[in-house]
Design an enzyme around this catalytic site. Structure first.
Site, PDB file in Angstrom:
ATOM      1  N   GLY A   9      19.368  39.345 -18.643  1.00 50.28           N
ATOM      2  CA  GLY A   9      19.336  37.946 -18.256  1.00 50.28           C
ATOM      3  C   GLY A   9      20.360  37.679 -17.179  1.00 50.28           C
ATOM      4  CB  CYS A  10      22.097  34.585 -16.229  1.00 47.60           C
ATOM      5  SG  CYS A  10      23.340  33.997 -15.074  1.00 47.60           S
ATOM      6  CG  PHE A  11      24.974  38.484 -12.730  1.00 48.41           C
ATOM      7  CD1 PHE A  11      25.298  37.160 -12.468  1.00 48.41           C
ATOM      8  CD2 PHE A  11      24.544  39.257 -11.664  1.00 48.41           C
ATOM      9  CE1 PHE A  11      25.199  36.618 -11.200  1.00 48.41           C
ATOM     10  CE2 PHE A  11      24.448  38.733 -10.382  1.00 48.41           C
ATOM     11  CZ  PHE A  11      24.780  37.407 -10.149  1.00 48.41           C
ATOM     12  CD1 TRP A  12      27.178  34.273 -13.065  1.00 48.07           C
ATOM     13  CD2 TRP A  12      26.314  32.298 -13.623  1.00 48.07           C
ATOM     14  NE1 TRP A  12      26.898  33.607 -11.914  1.00 48.07           N
ATOM     15  CE2 TRP A  12      26.361  32.389 -12.218  1.00 48.07           C
ATOM     16  CE3 TRP A  12      25.814  31.150 -14.211  1.00 48.07           C
ATOM     17  CZ2 TRP A  12      25.928  31.362 -11.386  1.00 48.07           C
ATOM     18  CZ3 TRP A  12      25.381  30.121 -13.378  1.00 48.07           C
ATOM     19  CH2 TRP A  12      25.442  30.227 -11.984  1.00 48.07           C
ATOM     20  CE1 TYR A 152      21.499  29.814 -17.342  1.00 47.26           C
ATOM     21  CE2 TYR A 152      23.570  30.994 -17.613  1.00 47.26           C
ATOM     22  CZ  TYR A 152      22.189  30.970 -17.652  1.00 47.26           C
ATOM     23  OH  TYR A 152      21.499  32.091 -18.038  1.00 47.26           O
TER      24      TYR A 152
END
Length: 175
Positions: A9-12, A152
């Site tokens: 998913g999102c790397f954050w 987010y």
């Protein structure tokens, strides 16, 4: 030191979680698994480059075992979702483990087997050889720490960090 390249998913979110663990010396957000050279975030977000948002996690196995790093990976995202994590949709958000060499591939295969015994339904995480790695733009590095109040981060990253802190308390850095 050992480095794993993981996409979920999102790397954050991956970045935020791994930075909380003892023995992790570095986390770099970036792009891999695609055909384009030197892709930008904007290019990767189109889903046309083939790259995944990923992190390279560098850690000391004498402090945190490789199996724990991999089990955390399968705790912090849903490996049953094909080309997505929640509202993030596209191949750039796929669940993938990018291996360097046969010994790392074997570790990843064992982690997939452990995950399959925990999750209901088929795991769609892919095993891919690590090709070219492109670090993401600087503003993506350690994004959660730099932007803790961002929407987010609050809605998606915080619950993942909380879940891992609870499940792997033994390995969480003291605050």
């Amino acid at each position: 030191m050992t480095t794993f390249t993981l996409a979920g998913g999102c790397f954050w979110c991956l970045d935020a979680v791994y930075r909380t663990l003892q023995g992790v010396s570095d986390v770099v957000s970036g792009y891999t698994g695609g055909a384009s050279s030197n892709p930008s975030y904007e290019m990767v977000c189109t889903g046309t480059t083939g790259h995944a948002e990923a992190v390279q996690v560098t850690f000391d196995e004498s402090v945190i075992p490789a199996d724990v790093i991999l089990d955390v990976f399968f705790t912090l995202h849903d490996p049953r979702q094909l080309n997505r994590q929640g509202a993030d949709v596209g191949t750039q958000y796929r669940s993938a483990m990018f291996y360097e060499g046969e010994s790392q591939k074997a570790l990843f295969e064992a982690a997939l087997e452990r995950a399959a015994s925990v999750w209901d339904g088929p795991i769609v995480t892919t095993l891919e050889p690590l090709g070219a790695w492109y670090p993401a733009e600087e503003y993506h590095q350690d994004f959660f720490a730099k932007n803790p109040g961002q929407g987010y981060c609050m809605a998606v990253a915080v619950p993942k960090v909380t879940k891992v802190r609870k499940s792997y308390a033994k390995y969480v850095l003291a605050s």
